[in-house]
Design a protein around this motif. Sequence first.
Motif, short mmCIF file in Angstrom:
data_model
loop_
_atom_site.label_atom_id
_atom_site.label_comp_id
_atom_site.label_asym_id
_atom_site.label_seq_id
_atom_site.Cartn_x
_atom_site.Cartn_y
_atom_site.Cartn_z
N ASP A 7 -2.74 9.29 -6.03
CA ASP A 7 -3.84 8.79 -5.21
C ASP A 7 -3.31 7.58 -4.43
O ASP A 7 -2.27 7.00 -4.76
N ASP A 8 -4.02 7.21 -3.37
CA ASP A 8 -3.65 6.01 -2.63
C ASP A 8 -3.63 4.82 -3.59
O ASP A 8 -4.54 4.65 -4.40
N THR A 9 -2.60 4.01 -3.48
CA THR A 9 -2.42 2.89 -4.41
C THR A 9 -2.11 1.63 -3.62
O THR A 9 -1.18 1.61 -2.81
N THR A 10 -2.89 0.59 -3.87
CA THR A 10 -2.67 -0.68 -3.20
C THR A 10 -2.69 -1.81 -4.22
O THR A 10 -3.50 -1.81 -5.15
N ASP A 45 -11.28 0.56 -1.30
CA ASP A 45 -10.76 1.91 -1.58
C ASP A 45 -11.85 2.90 -1.22
O ASP A 45 -12.87 3.00 -1.89
N MET A 102 0.84 -1.19 0.00
CA MET A 102 0.00 0.00 0.00
C MET A 102 0.88 1.24 0.00
O MET A 102 1.82 1.34 0.79
N ASP A 151 -7.06 3.47 1.49
CA ASP A 151 -7.15 2.09 1.03
C ASP A 151 -7.09 1.14 2.24
O ASP A 151 -6.50 1.47 3.27
N GLY A 181 -3.87 6.96 4.53
CA GLY A 181 -4.54 6.72 3.26
C GLY A 181 -5.93 6.17 3.41
O GLY A 181 -6.36 5.81 4.51
N HIS A 193 -9.05 10.67 -0.16
CA HIS A 193 -7.88 10.20 0.57
C HIS A 193 -7.63 11.16 1.73
O HIS A 193 -8.39 12.09 1.94
N PRO A 237 0.19 5.01 0.47
CA PRO A 237 -0.73 6.12 0.72
C PRO A 237 -0.21 7.40 0.08
O PRO A 237 0.99 7.68 0.07
N GLN A 238 -1.12 8.18 -0.48
CA GLN A 238 -0.73 9.45 -1.10
C GLN A 238 -0.21 10.42 -0.06
O GLN A 238 0.67 11.23 -0.33
#
Length: 372
Positions: free
Chosen positions: A359-362, A187, A160, A169, A167, A191, A162-163
């Motif tokens: 953006d938050d990415t997981t 999601d 994960m 996610d 985050g 965020h 987080p932005q």
Amino acid sequence: MNELLVSPDRILESLSDGVYVCDTERRITYWSASAERITGWKPEDVIGRKCLEDVLCHIDKDGHRLCGEEHCPLHRSMITGSVTQVPVIVFAKAKDGHRIPMQVTAAPIFASDGSIIGGVETFRDVSPILIDLQRAGKIQQHILGQALPEDPRLRFSARMLPQDIVGGDYYAFRSLDESRHGFMLADMEGHGVAAALYTMHLNLLWERFLPLLTKPSEFAAALNNELVKVFGGDVSFATAVCGVIDASNGTLWLTAAGGPPPLIARRSGQIQKTEISGLPLGVMEGVIYGVHGMRLEEGESVLLFSDGALEIENAAGEILGVGGLIGLLQEMDYPRAPLSMSALEERLLKFSNAIRMPDDTTIVEALFMGSD
């Protein structure tokens, strides 16, 4: 009226945010009064010097130095001709050597002929809120850091990004019995702090409704009805994919509630997009979700992604999308080669028009190693 017609310099000097301007070689040409107040650096200390020459020496929240060409927000803005869309938290070096957490935005400066002649960066000290954010981040990481199911027939992995410090996610894994293992990736809309708080509640719901996960569609329906109550009719929602994999035979059941479709990586090297969908969680009560079943062979896997891995743009404004993500994975020789989360993160960043994922990415992988 004439009293309001003040010069741009007077306006800049009145801002509470720090402002500095540099040319295309990153030599500082302007340094505002608030920039001095926040950092301790005086104009005579910095004007004419490059910002990367032992002045601010930005690092990101993970300690990575940002003063190279690829990761500097201001340099990136000048190269791409774009304004920072989402403020970035960085840590700058003050004149006395201590680090100051800052929220930074950057923009290019254009000449009358449209050419880029420099850049401007604005920043504000976010020290008062950083401690609380870091505490919240530790709590969130503890929740997400629960032990993965121990089963030699399966391998779970997750990453994960987080932005921000926290985050929106959320992911979770849990053994349901000796062979079946449940998982979820969610999601939250937006965020930051609000989205992170919702993930804390989502974790409580995960624990509460876990017995239902043997039937993923019923689990998703229960989550949805509870989140409708939590969101209280506002515009918040969550996209999610949940599922169960049976390690005894590779059977996989998936339920989708919005969000990117899971990918199935086959032994042949093909990466397939699943055709499953469903209404996001928290939009309306009483939603009936479907379940999609399939079989994984030894060495095959299912991949889940949050929107942040797909909705990124390159310098030309092109969105990566599912097809682009599959292309990046194939460039890594996945699934013939094991998935390197860090290498995929690097490729996503290289594609993107940002120094961090916007953006938050997981990313979640469940790999079937083979039955007994």
